[in-house]
Design an enzyme around this catalytic site. Sequence first.
Site, PDB file in Angstrom:
ATOM      1  N   SER A  51       0.834  -1.205   0.000  1.00 29.91           N
ATOM      2  CA  SER A  51       0.000   0.000   0.000  1.00 29.91           C
ATOM      3  C   SER A  51       0.867   1.254   0.000  1.00 29.91           C
ATOM      4  O   SER A  51       1.646   1.469  -0.923  1.00 29.91           O
ATOM      5  CB  SER A  51      -0.961  -0.059   1.191  1.00 29.91           C
ATOM      6  OG  SER A  51      -1.933   0.951   1.118  1.00 29.91           O
ATOM      7  N   ASP A  70      -9.624  -3.899  -5.135  1.00 30.57           N
ATOM      8  CA  ASP A  70      -8.847  -2.846  -4.467  1.00 30.57           C
ATOM      9  C   ASP A  70      -9.032  -1.535  -5.224  1.00 30.57           C
ATOM     10  O   ASP A  70      -8.817  -1.496  -6.446  1.00 30.57           O
ATOM     11  CB  ASP A  70      -7.374  -3.250  -4.465  1.00 30.57           C
ATOM     12  CG  ASP A  70      -6.465  -2.258  -3.756  1.00 30.57           C
ATOM     13  OD1 ASP A  70      -6.957  -1.227  -3.252  1.00 30.57           O
ATOM     14  OD2 ASP A  70      -5.252  -2.530  -3.714  1.00 30.57           O
ATOM     15  N   HIS A 110      -7.898  -4.955  -0.964  1.00 33.28           N
ATOM     16  CA  HIS A 110      -6.694  -4.253  -0.531  1.00 33.28           C
ATOM     17  C   HIS A 110      -6.248  -4.761   0.839  1.00 33.28           C
ATOM     18  O   HIS A 110      -7.059  -5.059   1.699  1.00 33.28           O
ATOM     19  CB  HIS A 110      -6.975  -2.752  -0.448  1.00 33.28           C
ATOM     20  CG  HIS A 110      -5.768  -1.949  -0.103  1.00 33.28           C
ATOM     21  ND1 HIS A 110      -4.815  -1.599  -1.033  1.00 33.28           N
ATOM     22  CD2 HIS A 110      -5.346  -1.426   1.084  1.00 33.28           C
ATOM     23  CE1 HIS A 110      -3.865  -0.898  -0.446  1.00 33.28           C
ATOM     24  NE2 HIS A 110      -4.160  -0.781   0.833  1.00 33.28           N
TER      25      HIS A 110
END
Length: 275
Positions: A122, A215, A245
Amino acid sequence: MQTSADLAAHLRAAARERGATRPRGPELAFVEDLSGPGGLPLRRYRPADGTRPLLVFLHGGGFVFCDLDTHDRTCRRIALACDLDVLAVDYRLAPEHPHPAAVMDAIAVLRRARPAAVAGDSAGGFLAAAACLALRDEGGPLPAVQALICPNTDLTLALPSVTDKGTGHGLTAEALAGFVEAFVPDPAERAAASPLHADDLAGLPTALVVTAEHDPLRDEGDAYARRLAQAGVTVRHRCETGLEHGFIQGMDLTDPAAAAAHERVFADLRDLVPR
């Protein structure tokens, strides 16, 4: 009205609580807290005696939360499964320390550690990509591999998956907008800060880019993988079907598909990181 500092404090407390209830992860021969450049907190994981490649790990958390403890299990699992030394970085967080503070922390650690690989999930994927770009531009030594898991590469949040997957799949478009605002408060500066908008991606390390179907950041991760390949960078890229995600963070405990995706990431690292 909730301020960005209030939101960050809430998210950090919630992340610490989740981390405290999650299984610790495998026992390793050595786990040591260290002090890095400028006193930056680091944690080194060694699965056994002997010499092995080093991977620097940059945690996710929207640039505003998470730390060494929240990602401790992930780092332990990478170290053991991939037979790597892992150096986790507790970089400075927004909104107290906006861009480029976290990027500069990542660069400083990579300069000093000279690892075989850098990895991040991320926001950590953003930092890994941005640090590799900066090191390339300054002509410094680069890791051989950059592993980007569900990476944020476009702070403008302009690609369709932000909207298409921005509700009902855990990470929301609203949360992403808040993270970006805390990290780069001036919208006019966001494209220039984004790896996806870099003029030239040639000369960067071999890339592992893993995205997830549900995501909001999927499209920008996919687009970054395509641009890297077009620039002549060796790329291994896939989009994990059915996953959301942050699947790398503990979702293996409840979802067999996420557990299988973890094993694929570990296999990729074993294959790509030079021995």
